[in-house]
Motif scaffolding. Structure first.
Motif, short mmCIF file in Angstrom:
data_model
loop_
_atom_site.label_atom_id
_atom_site.label_comp_id
_atom_site.label_asym_id
_atom_site.label_seq_id
_atom_site.Cartn_x
_atom_site.Cartn_y
_atom_site.Cartn_z
N SER A 89 31.61 -32.93 -70.01
CA SER A 89 30.94 -34.08 -69.39
C SER A 89 29.43 -33.99 -69.57
O SER A 89 28.74 -35.00 -69.49
N ASP A 90 28.93 -32.80 -69.88
CA ASP A 90 27.49 -32.69 -70.17
C ASP A 90 27.08 -33.67 -71.27
O ASP A 90 26.03 -34.30 -71.19
N MET A 213 33.17 -40.23 -63.98
CA MET A 213 33.16 -39.22 -65.03
C MET A 213 33.98 -38.01 -64.57
O MET A 213 33.90 -37.61 -63.40
N ARG A 214 34.75 -37.48 -65.48
CA ARG A 214 35.55 -36.29 -65.15
C ARG A 214 35.54 -35.31 -66.32
O ARG A 214 35.04 -35.62 -67.39
N LEU A 229 34.73 -40.43 -69.51
CA LEU A 229 33.97 -41.38 -68.70
C LEU A 229 34.71 -42.70 -68.73
O LEU A 229 35.09 -43.19 -69.80
N SER A 230 34.92 -43.27 -67.54
CA SER A 230 35.65 -44.54 -67.49
C SER A 230 34.88 -45.55 -66.65
O SER A 230 34.15 -45.19 -65.74
N GLY A 231 35.03 -46.81 -67.01
CA GLY A 231 34.33 -47.87 -66.29
C GLY A 231 34.45 -49.17 -67.07
O GLY A 231 35.18 -49.23 -68.08
N PRO A 232 33.72 -50.19 -66.63
CA PRO A 232 33.82 -51.49 -67.29
C PRO A 232 33.56 -51.39 -68.80
O PRO A 232 32.61 -50.76 -69.25
N ALA A 233 34.46 -52.02 -69.58
CA ALA A 233 34.44 -51.87 -71.04
C ALA A 233 33.11 -52.31 -71.65
O ALA A 233 32.62 -51.69 -72.59
N GLU A 234 32.51 -53.36 -71.09
CA GLU A 234 31.27 -53.86 -71.73
C GLU A 234 30.14 -52.84 -71.64
O GLU A 234 29.31 -52.75 -72.54
N ILE A 235 30.15 -52.02 -70.59
CA ILE A 235 29.12 -50.97 -70.48
C ILE A 235 29.45 -49.80 -71.40
O ILE A 235 28.60 -49.30 -72.14
N LEU A 236 30.72 -49.40 -71.39
CA LEU A 236 31.10 -48.24 -72.21
C LEU A 236 30.95 -48.53 -73.70
O LEU A 236 30.64 -47.63 -74.48
#
Ligand SMILES: Cc1ncc(COP(=O)(O)O)c(C=O)c1O
Length: 358
Positions: A89-90, A213-214, A229-236
């Motif tokens: 995750s670093d 994040m994991r 790292l997971s979250g809204p697709a447009e940001i990722l």
């Protein structure tokens, strides 16, 4: 220092100490939040068999598609959310920083907290603002954090949930208040997810700025170096542009996908660590002059008698046990040591050595 270094290297990098990893040869290693258990012999064989089909002459799948599908299923990552892999995750922290860094832009987090948020902010040329936790129990000081969020207007807020090095879990309602008040991204770093029953992963999508994040490091695969790292697709999709090509090697992709097929083995180890954590906590609570802090992680922060942390750390090391000395590393950590939960016999050796020096 040579003139060349002085002229060329950024002053803030010159001032920095390189990340220190102490030599643990011959010692019981309780300093790095690793899972102490290896795999049963049969499983190791099966893993080596699986690796035979891996093609070392080819570049890896650049986006780790097969591994990402396995991760989604194994961790319950919502289909609608994006998913990004990092070399630990670093690396994801670094990708996030690179994606948002612009002059004057800030990273906000909590102190004491995970040191890489501050260090990577510095690498990326961002400013770091740390909000102190409450001295008495390391809980979140919500008014202070809200005020700092308003004042600093951070591009990213990192919250380790549970926190390292204090081991506690912050109040979920307070975290929600921060997510709602933040002008930028809020990254909940759930590195210690295997050791707590609380998570924001199921709530991904409830806010447009929330990322989770994991890592697989703490569940027993630290050597693989795999974070996600997971979250809204447009940001990722945007953060993904800062990823170096082929950042996850073929051996890591194949080994992680294999290991996640045996989640029950890793989960059983996690359960053993949790049980040992409570035994260790009870034993530490019974030692005169030692104050252990409640933990939802695979380590315990403990305060030892005033002024003695360095001496106790050195004695433990001479007795064959390596822990982390946090005294003098950050404010609020005076007289503190951090011990990773090991195997029962390792914890016993630590407890015996600690008791004999008090
Ligand atoms: C809160 C937190 N986040 C992230 C990490 C880094 O994990 P990884 O091994 O995936 O780089 C650590 C490691 O100790 C940690 O404590």
């Amino acid at each position: 220092m040579s003139k060349l270094v002085e002229r060329l290297i950024r002053p803030e990098i010159q001032k920095l100490d390189a990340y220190q990893v102490p030599d643990a040869t011959g010692l019981i290693k309780l300093d790095a939040m690793e899972n102490p258990y290896t795999w049963p012999e049969g499983l190791r064989h099966e893993w080596l068999e699986a690796l035979q089909t891996v093609q070392l002459n080819r570049y890896p799948d650049p986006r780790g598609n097969q591994l990402r599908a396995v991760l989604r299923a194994s961790m319950g990552i919502p289909d609608a959310m994006g998913l990004l892999l990092g070399n630990g995750s670093d690396e994801l922290i670094q990708m996030l920083a690179l994606a948002v860094a612009r002059p004057g832009c800030k990273v906000l987090s909590l102190d004491p907290g995970f040191v890489m948020y501050r260090i990577i902010a510095l690498f990326a040329g961002m400013e770091y603002a740390g909000v102190p936790l409450r001295a008495e129990d390391y809980s979140l000081d919500l008014p202070a954090l809200l005020a700092a969020t308003k004042r600093e207007q951070p591009a990213v807020i990192f919250i380790a949930y549970p926190n390292n090095p204090t081991g506690n879990l912050f109040d979920a309602d307070a975290v929600v208040r921060i997510i709602e008040a933040a002008p930028g991204l809020v990254v909940l770093d759930e590195a210690y997810a295997p050791f707590t029953d609380h998570s924001f992963l199921p709530r991904l999508g409830d806010w447009p700025n929330l990322l989770v994040m994991r890592t697989l490091s703490k569940m027993g695969l630290a050597g693989l170096r795999l974070g996600y790292l997971s979250g809204p697709a447009e940001i990722l999709t945007e953060i993904d542009k800062t990823r170096l090509p082929y950042n996850i090697g073929v051996l890591t992709q194949a080994s992680a996908a294999f290991a996640l097929g045996y989640r029950e083995v890793l989960d059983e180890q996690t359960q053993r660590i949790r049980a040992e954590r409570s035994r260790l906590f009870t034993a530490l609570s019974g030692l005169d002059g030692v104050h252990p802090y409640p933990s939802e992680t695979n380590f315990i922060l403990l305060r030892v008698p005033a002024g003695r942390a360095g001496e106790i750390f050195a004695f433990l090391k001479r007795s064959g046990v390596l822990v982390k000395n946090l005294d003098a590393t950050q404010t609020l950590l005076e007289d503190c040591l951090r011990v990773t939960v090991g195997r029962p016999e390792e914890n016993d050796a630590f407890l015996a050595a600690l008791a004999s020096t008090l």
